[in-house]
Design a protein around this motif. Structure first.
Motif, PDB file in Angstrom:
ATOM      1  N   GLN A 228      23.401  -5.030   8.345  1.00 25.75           N
ATOM      2  CA  GLN A 228      24.012  -5.282   9.636  1.00 25.75           C
ATOM      3  C   GLN A 228      24.229  -3.989  10.414  1.00 25.75           C
ATOM      4  O   GLN A 228      24.839  -3.054   9.925  1.00 25.75           O
ATOM      5  CB  GLN A 228      25.356  -6.006   9.448  1.00 25.75           C
ATOM      6  N   GLY A 229      23.668  -3.935  11.607  1.00 23.42           N
ATOM      7  CA  GLY A 229      23.848  -2.788  12.482  1.00 23.42           C
ATOM      8  C   GLY A 229      22.974  -1.594  12.156  1.00 23.42           C
ATOM      9  O   GLY A 229      22.994  -0.597  12.876  1.00 23.42           O
ATOM     10  N   LYS A 230      22.221  -1.656  11.064  1.00 24.39           N
ATOM     11  CA  LYS A 230      21.389  -0.518  10.660  1.00 24.39           C
ATOM     12  C   LYS A 230      19.904  -0.821  10.738  1.00 24.39           C
ATOM     13  O   LYS A 230      19.112   0.056  11.008  1.00 24.39           O
ATOM     14  CB  LYS A 230      21.750  -0.066   9.246  1.00 24.39           C
ATOM     15  N   GLY A 231      19.519  -2.054  10.439  1.00 28.50           N
ATOM     16  CA  GLY A 231      18.109  -2.414  10.483  1.00 28.50           C
ATOM     17  C   GLY A 231      17.674  -3.161   9.243  1.00 28.50           C
ATOM     18  O   GLY A 231      18.482  -3.619   8.447  1.00 28.50           O
ATOM     19  N   VAL A 232      16.365  -3.270   9.110  1.00 30.66           N
ATOM     20  CA  VAL A 232      15.760  -3.953   7.967  1.00 30.66           C
ATOM     21  C   VAL A 232      14.990  -2.907   7.175  1.00 30.66           C
ATOM     22  O   VAL A 232      14.213  -2.135   7.742  1.00 30.66           O
ATOM     23  CB  VAL A 232      14.825  -5.086   8.443  1.00 30.66           C
ATOM     24  N   PHE A 233      15.211  -2.900   5.874  1.00 30.32           N
ATOM     25  CA  PHE A 233      14.636  -1.864   5.019  1.00 30.32           C
ATOM     26  C   PHE A 233      13.790  -2.478   3.913  1.00 30.32           C
ATOM     27  O   PHE A 233      14.070  -3.569   3.431  1.00 30.32           O
ATOM     28  CB  PHE A 233      15.752  -1.031   4.375  1.00 30.32           C
TER      29      PHE A 233
ATOM     30  N   ARG B 205       0.827  -1.215   0.000  1.00 23.82           N
ATOM     31  CA  ARG B 205       0.000   0.000   0.000  1.00 23.82           C
ATOM     32  C   ARG B 205       0.855   1.256   0.000  1.00 23.82           C
ATOM     33  O   ARG B 205       0.355   2.351  -0.263  1.00 23.82           O
ATOM     34  CB  ARG B 205      -0.889   0.034   1.238  1.00 23.82           C
ATOM     35  N   GLY B 206       2.145   1.120   0.330  1.00 22.51           N
ATOM     36  CA  GLY B 206       3.030   2.273   0.371  1.00 22.51           C
ATOM     37  C   GLY B 206       3.181   2.885   1.743  1.00 22.51           C
ATOM     38  O   GLY B 206       3.879   3.888   1.903  1.00 22.51           O
ATOM     39  N   SER B 207       2.523   2.320   2.766  1.00 21.85           N
ATOM     40  CA  SER B 207       2.689   2.821   4.130  1.00 21.85           C
ATOM     41  C   SER B 207       4.134   2.633   4.588  1.00 21.85           C
ATOM     42  O   SER B 207       4.657   3.438   5.346  1.00 21.85           O
ATOM     43  CB  SER B 207       1.763   2.086   5.107  1.00 21.85           C
ATOM     44  N   LEU B 208       4.738   1.549   4.134  1.00 23.53           N
ATOM     45  CA  LEU B 208       6.168   1.320   4.323  1.00 23.53           C
ATOM     46  C   LEU B 208       6.784   1.423   2.927  1.00 23.53           C
ATOM     47  O   LEU B 208       6.739   0.487   2.143  1.00 23.53           O
ATOM     48  CB  LEU B 208       6.436  -0.064   4.938  1.00 23.53           C
ATOM     49  N   ALA B 209       7.303   2.585   2.616  1.00 28.17           N
ATOM     50  CA  ALA B 209       7.770   2.874   1.261  1.00 28.17           C
ATOM     51  C   ALA B 209       9.154   2.277   1.002  1.00 28.17           C
ATOM     52  O   ALA B 209       9.917   2.029   1.939  1.00 28.17           O
ATOM     53  CB  ALA B 209       7.815   4.386   1.060  1.00 28.17           C
ATOM     54  N   PRO B 210       9.486   2.047  -0.271  1.00 22.92           N
ATOM     55  CA  PRO B 210      10.810   1.552  -0.622  1.00 22.92           C
ATOM     56  C   PRO B 210      11.906   2.421  -0.011  1.00 22.92           C
ATOM     57  O   PRO B 210      11.830   3.645  -0.037  1.00 22.92           O
ATOM     58  CB  PRO B 210      10.828   1.631  -2.150  1.00 22.92           C
ATOM     59  N   GLY B 211      12.902   1.744   0.573  1.00 15.08           N
ATOM     60  CA  GLY B 211      14.014   2.455   1.210  1.00 15.08           C
ATOM     61  C   GLY B 211      13.785   2.771   2.668  1.00 15.08           C
ATOM     62  O   GLY B 211      14.729   3.065   3.395  1.00 15.08           O
ATOM     63  N   ASN B 212      12.531   2.736   3.106  1.00 15.31           N
ATOM     64  CA  ASN B 212      12.235   3.034   4.509  1.00 15.31           C
ATOM     65  C   ASN B 212      12.550   1.838   5.392  1.00 15.31           C
ATOM     66  O   ASN B 212      12.375   0.696   4.990  1.00 15.31           O
ATOM     67  CB  ASN B 212      10.768   3.413   4.687  1.00 15.31           C
TER      68      ASN B 212
ATOM     69  N   VAL C 269       8.269 -12.215  15.789  1.00 13.09           N
ATOM     70  CA  VAL C 269       8.503 -11.070  14.901  1.00 13.09           C
ATOM     71  C   VAL C 269       9.674 -11.370  13.962  1.00 13.09           C
ATOM     72  O   VAL C 269       9.607 -11.087  12.759  1.00 13.09           O
ATOM     73  CB  VAL C 269       8.758  -9.787  15.714  1.00 13.09           C
ATOM     74  N   LYS C 270      10.730 -11.979  14.482  1.00 11.78           N
ATOM     75  CA  LYS C 270      11.887 -12.308  13.636  1.00 11.78           C
ATOM     76  C   LYS C 270      11.506 -13.298  12.542  1.00 11.78           C
ATOM     77  O   LYS C 270      11.968 -13.186  11.409  1.00 11.78           O
ATOM     78  CB  LYS C 270      13.023 -12.862  14.492  1.00 11.78           C
ATOM     79  N   LEU C 271      10.654 -14.252  12.881  1.00  7.94           N
ATOM     80  CA  LEU C 271      10.174 -15.191  11.861  1.00  7.94           C
ATOM     81  C   LEU C 271       9.388 -14.452  10.772  1.00  7.94           C
ATOM     82  O   LEU C 271       9.530 -14.742   9.579  1.00  7.94           O
ATOM     83  CB  LEU C 271       9.295 -16.269  12.489  1.00  7.94           C
ATOM     84  N   ALA C 272       8.549 -13.505  11.183  1.00 10.13           N
ATOM     85  CA  ALA C 272       7.749 -12.739  10.216  1.00 10.13           C
ATOM     86  C   ALA C 272       8.646 -11.941   9.280  1.00 10.13           C
ATOM     87  O   ALA C 272       8.433 -11.932   8.054  1.00 10.13           O
ATOM     88  CB  ALA C 272       6.791 -11.802  10.954  1.00 10.13           C
ATOM     89  N   VAL C 273       9.654 -11.300   9.830  1.00 11.91           N
ATOM     90  CA  VAL C 273      10.586 -10.525   9.002  1.00 11.91           C
ATOM     91  C   VAL C 273      11.358 -11.459   8.083  1.00 11.91           C
ATOM     92  O   VAL C 273      11.624 -11.131   6.920  1.00 11.91           O
ATOM     93  CB  VAL C 273      11.521  -9.671   9.885  1.00 11.91           C
ATOM     94  N   GLY C 274      11.677 -12.653   8.575  1.00  9.33           N
ATOM     95  CA  GLY C 274      12.356 -13.643   7.746  1.00  9.33           C
ATOM     96  C   GLY C 274      11.529 -14.047   6.534  1.00  9.33           C
ATOM     97  O   GLY C 274      12.064 -14.249   5.439  1.00  9.33           O
ATOM     98  N   VAL C 275      10.224 -14.149   6.728  1.00  8.26           N
ATOM     99  CA  VAL C 275       9.322 -14.462   5.603  1.00  8.26           C
ATOM    100  C   VAL C 275       9.430 -13.369   4.542  1.00  8.26           C
ATOM    101  O   VAL C 275       9.548 -13.647   3.346  1.00  8.26           O
ATOM    102  CB  VAL C 275       7.860 -14.614   6.093  1.00  8.26           C
ATOM    103  N   LEU C 276       9.410 -12.114   4.982  1.00  9.55           N
ATOM    104  CA  LEU C 276       9.495 -10.990   4.037  1.00  9.55           C
ATOM    105  C   LEU C 276      10.857 -10.953   3.345  1.00  9.55           C
ATOM    106  O   LEU C 276      10.949 -10.582   2.167  1.00  9.55           O
ATOM    107  CB  LEU C 276       9.221  -9.670   4.755  1.00  9.55           C
TER     108      LEU C 276
END
Length: 111
Positions: free
Chosen positions: A66-71, A23-30, A49-56
């Protein structure tokens, strides 16, 4: 926000985050919210939550740094138009109904 639907919590969270990306609520690069923030938002454990992010990540929608986050990836696929998706679902249901009718007919003939 995770509900007792029988569907695993990590998949419910992944579905919601995927929807936000499309939907764009989480935009590319964010960046995604931190694991701790997501756990609080969804009232879930950090491991869920880590499993969910792993799916994405496996779907190629997000990338970890590493050290910055997931984008959200810059080339994350946009959502298909709803009408096309609905047409595909209807066609699949029609096909499954026809196949089921053939199976039931075959089983009835054997009795």
């Amino acid at each position: 926000m995770v509900k007792n639907t029988g569907r695993p919590g990590y998949l419910q969270i992944a579905d919601d985050l995927r929807d936000q990306i499309r939907r764009g609520s989480l935009a590319p690069g964010n960046p995604l919210p931190s694991t701790t923030q997501l756990a609080a938002t969804y009232d879930a454990s950090l491991s869920v939550v880590k499993l969910a992010v792993g799916v994405l990540r496996n779907e190629g929608l997000v990338i970890g740094q590493q050290g910055k986050g997931v984008f959200v990836r810059d080339d994350a696929a946009p959502a298909p138009p709803a009408s096309n998706e609905l047409t595909e679902i209807r066609a699949t249901l029609r096909d499954l109904s026809e196949r089921l009718a053939r199976v039931e007919s075959t089983l009835a003939d054997r009795e």
